[in-house]
Motif scaffolding. Structure first.
Motif, PDB file in Angstrom:
ATOM      1  N   THR A 106       0.854  -1.187   0.000  1.00 22.49           N
ATOM      2  CA  THR A 106       0.000   0.000   0.000  1.00 22.49           C
ATOM      3  C   THR A 106       0.888   1.235   0.000  1.00 22.49           C
ATOM      4  O   THR A 106       1.684   1.435   0.923  1.00 22.49           O
ATOM      5  CB  THR A 106      -0.919   0.023   1.236  1.00 22.49           C
ATOM      6  N   VAL A 107       0.763   2.034  -1.063  1.00 18.74           N
ATOM      7  CA  VAL A 107       1.601   3.218  -1.223  1.00 18.74           C
ATOM      8  C   VAL A 107       0.835   4.448  -0.749  1.00 18.74           C
ATOM      9  O   VAL A 107      -0.332   4.644  -1.119  1.00 18.74           O
ATOM     10  CB  VAL A 107       2.039   3.394  -2.684  1.00 18.74           C
ATOM     11  N   ALA A 108       1.499   5.267   0.057  1.00 23.24           N
ATOM     12  CA  ALA A 108       0.956   6.558   0.476  1.00 23.24           C
ATOM     13  C   ALA A 108       1.803   7.638  -0.192  1.00 23.24           C
ATOM     14  O   ALA A 108       2.820   8.079   0.365  1.00 23.24           O
ATOM     15  CB  ALA A 108       0.995   6.696   1.989  1.00 23.24           C
ATOM     16  N   PRO A 109       1.439   8.047  -1.410  1.00 20.84           N
ATOM     17  CA  PRO A 109       2.314   8.962  -2.161  1.00 20.84           C
ATOM     18  C   PRO A 109       2.542  10.298  -1.471  1.00 20.84           C
ATOM     19  O   PRO A 109       3.637  10.856  -1.563  1.00 20.84           O
ATOM     20  CB  PRO A 109       1.584   9.123  -3.503  1.00 20.84           C
ATOM     21  N   ALA A 110       1.546  10.807  -0.774  1.00 14.31           N
ATOM     22  CA  ALA A 110       1.713  12.096  -0.105  1.00 14.31           C
ATOM     23  C   ALA A 110       2.768  12.007   0.999  1.00 14.31           C
ATOM     24  O   ALA A 110       3.498  12.971   1.258  1.00 14.31           O
ATOM     25  CB  ALA A 110       0.381  12.564   0.476  1.00 14.31           C
ATOM     26  N   ASP A 111       2.862  10.844   1.642  1.00 11.86           N
ATOM     27  CA  ASP A 111       3.848  10.636   2.700  1.00 11.86           C
ATOM     28  C   ASP A 111       5.168  10.070   2.181  1.00 11.86           C
ATOM     29  O   ASP A 111       6.129   9.941   2.954  1.00 11.86           O
ATOM     30  CB  ASP A 111       3.292   9.670   3.750  1.00 11.86           C
ATOM     31  N   GLN A 112       5.177   9.716   0.884  1.00 13.01           N
ATOM     32  CA  GLN A 112       6.326   9.033   0.288  1.00 13.01           C
ATOM     33  C   GLN A 112       6.761   7.843   1.149  1.00 13.01           C
ATOM     34  O   GLN A 112       7.901   7.724   1.593  1.00 13.01           O
ATOM     35  CB  GLN A 112       7.488   9.993   0.039  1.00 13.01           C
ATOM     36  N   ALA A 113       5.782   6.955   1.357  1.00 11.08           N
ATOM     37  CA  ALA A 113       6.011   5.758   2.161  1.00 11.08           C
ATOM     38  C   ALA A 113       5.162   4.626   1.614  1.00 11.08           C
ATOM     39  O   ALA A 113       4.178   4.846   0.902  1.00 11.08           O
ATOM     40  CB  ALA A 113       5.677   6.017   3.624  1.00 11.08           C
ATOM     41  N   ALA A 114       5.535   3.407   1.937  1.00 14.14           N
ATOM     42  CA  ALA A 114       4.775   2.220   1.531  1.00 14.14           C
ATOM     43  C   ALA A 114       4.734   1.242   2.684  1.00 14.14           C
ATOM     44  O   ALA A 114       5.741   1.033   3.381  1.00 14.14           O
ATOM     45  CB  ALA A 114       5.398   1.554   0.308  1.00 14.14           C
ATOM     46  N   ARG A 115       3.560   0.666   2.885  1.00 15.28           N
ATOM     47  CA  ARG A 115       3.396  -0.408   3.865  1.00 15.28           C
ATOM     48  C   ARG A 115       3.378  -1.726   3.102  1.00 15.28           C
ATOM     49  O   ARG A 115       2.580  -1.913   2.174  1.00 15.28           O
ATOM     50  CB  ARG A 115       2.106  -0.239   4.659  1.00 15.28           C
ATOM     51  N   ILE A 116       4.244  -2.643   3.475  1.00 17.78           N
ATOM     52  CA  ILE A 116       4.530  -3.828   2.668  1.00 17.78           C
ATOM     53  C   ILE A 116       4.272  -5.080   3.498  1.00 17.78           C
ATOM     54  O   ILE A 116       4.795  -5.210   4.615  1.00 17.78           O
ATOM     55  CB  ILE A 116       6.011  -3.805   2.210  1.00 17.78           C
ATOM     56  N   GLY A 117       3.496  -5.999   2.959  1.00 18.17           N
ATOM     57  CA  GLY A 117       3.246  -7.259   3.633  1.00 18.17           C
ATOM     58  C   GLY A 117       4.504  -8.094   3.754  1.00 18.17           C
ATOM     59  O   GLY A 117       5.413  -8.025   2.915  1.00 18.17           O
ATOM     60  N   GLY A 118       4.555  -8.917   4.787  1.00 15.50           N
ATOM     61  CA  GLY A 118       5.755  -9.686   5.083  1.00 15.50           C
ATOM     62  C   GLY A 118       6.133 -10.705   4.026  1.00 15.50           C
ATOM     63  O   GLY A 118       7.269 -11.186   4.006  1.00 15.50           O
TER      64      GLY A 118
END
Length: 469
Positions: A106-118
């Protein structure tokens, strides 16, 4: 202490039925039609038969699997991408916590971050972030699991620009040895968070990670092929080029078997060649400017091209199922004598095969990264990585001896520290070298807090402080 494995006799059909009940993923045992596929890992040398493969689809599945394994005395292996060269993501007679279904990004472009499953692979991460013109340091192939890659430090093509993968770790969710869920970040469980920056899978099953992302509007590369006898001259030129190259330049000096590709002259196909690969975080014209000293040396073929970063990550992919044996040395210097020995050892690798002999430039954002992370190798300017991959068991002796002899050749210039993701089981001393002696002691204390019984020991193991030597 490390728990004993009692194996399939403890995991009876009735107990497996209990595990399967309300399990949102799938559970496989010997005799199930999908069992052999589920137990297979990347390295064809590894042929283990776990009692249970629990393909988890949720954090709850992971917690249930860990508790089940402990209740039945089953050794636990954790599979993210299954890329461990030593086969640490599988077990004979134990339980595999298989995360491959947990591969969402899941990419949060405004935060320039991604949450990635294990269980996500590098390709899952790259494809998701590419849609937003963003990227972060991945590996050098697309099939590696993100979790194990990041937890081991995370070295890849973009590291000189964006730092090691673990330098970009913002947060992680873990299931610990008692089945509890723990969040780790700078503000929550900070000592555990520190340990995840190179300490590997010692502290629990990481079910998700959050990473910083960076704008990457353009990516390009230069690939130059040379005859193997030109290796010393080319390698010295590459060494000097990269010593002053901008941080946006990455890549490698390589020996490998020339593939049957359009850009490879027919007379070189399936023979040993050497090559310069320069990756560049910008357009191809700028990449060519960086590569000019190497371009000035007579070469057999060249490619200068823009490329989407996810495609660059696929360029050196190897198919699963080959027989793999790798190692590494991190060098404090690279004098001409070391260059000559490196090049002289290249003809000993199995050819034709998928083996590679690589020299990676470090420096840039790697060297400037946080000095307190348990990664003593980040200060080294060069990484030597003999990567053995072949099809036939008849090449096992030749391939493994080539890797070991190459390491011995360059060891006089090694600082002793090593990136643990690049090596298999090479003994406790190498684990300590990969983490640093002081860091190892600190990690052992973290281990004692979160895994005092050393349940998660199928890794480059840090023993809990109560039993650490």
């Amino acid at each position: 202490m490390t728990p004993r494995t009692t194996g399939i006799s403890s995991a009876t059909d009735s107990s497996l039925d209990g595990l399967r009940r309300d399990f949102t993923g799938e559970v496989f045992a010997p005799g199930d039609s999908a069992y052999d596929e589920a137990r297979t890992v990347f390295n064809g040398m590894i042929d283990r038969r776990p009692a249970v493969v629990a393909q988890c689809a949720s954090e709850t599945d992971v917690a249930r699997s860990v508790r089940f394994a402990r209740e039945h005395g089953l050794e636990i292996a954790v599979r993210g991408g299954g890329h461990s060269v030593a086969g640490m993501s599988s077990t004979d007679g134990g339980l595999v916590v298989d995360l491959r279904r947990m591969n969402d990004v899941t990419v949060a472009p405004a935060d320039q971050a991604a949450r990635i499953g294990g269980g996500a692979l590098i390709r899952d991460l790259d494809r998701a972030t590419q849609a937003y013109g963003l990227a972060t340091t991945g590996g050098r192939v697309s099939t590696t699991g993100v979790g194990g890659f990041v937890l081991g430090g995370g070295s890849g093509w973009l590291e000189r620009s964006f730092g090691l993968a673990c330098d970009n770790l913002v947060a992680a969710e873990l299931v610990t040895a008692d089945g509890s869920t723990v969040h780790a970040s700078l503000d929550e469980n900070p000592e555990l968070f520190w340990a995840l920056h190179g300490g590997g899978g010692n502290f629990g099953v990481v079910t998700s990670l959050t990473l910083n992302l960076y704008e990457l509007p353009a990516m390009s590369y230069v690939m130059l092929l040379y005859r193997p006898e030109d290796g010393p001259e080319v390698m010295c030129a590459y060494r000097d080029l990269m010593a002053s190259a901008p941080d946006g330049a990455g890549g490698a000096f390589l020996y490998f078997t020339a593939p049957p590709e359009d850009f490879v002259p027919e007379h070189l196909v399936l023979t040993l060649i050497c090559a310069v690969l320069i990756t560049w975080t910008g357009p191809p014209g700028e990449a060519a400017d960086v590569a000019r000293p190497a371009l000035a040396i007579g070469h057999e073929a060249e490619v200068i091209s823009g490329i989407p970063y996810p495609e660059l990550q696929c360029m050196l992919d190897d198919p699963p199922g080959l027989r793999n044996y790798w190692s590494a040395e991190y060098l404090d210097s690279l004098p001409d004598e070391a260059v000559d020995l490196f090049c002289a050892r290249a003809p000993d690798m199995p050819v034709p095969s998928n083996s590679q002999l690589a020299l990676f430039p470090m420096g840039g954002a790697v060297a400037r990264g946080p000095a307190d992370h348990p990664l003593p190798w980040r200060a080294a300017p060069w990484a030597v990585h003999p990567f053995g991959a072949w099809e036939s068991p008849s090449d096992d002796e030749r391939g493994t001896q080539w890797v070991r002899r190459l390491r011995a050749d360059v060891r006089p210039w090694s600082g002793g520290a090593v990136y643990l993701n690049f090596i298999g089981r090479e003994g406790e001393a190498r684990v300590v070298a990969g983490l640093g002696a002081e860091n190892y002691a600190r990690l052992a204390a973290v281990k004692a807090t979160y895994d005092p019984d050393n349940v998660f020991h199928l890794n480059h193991n840090v023993e809990p402080a109560s039993v650490a030597r």
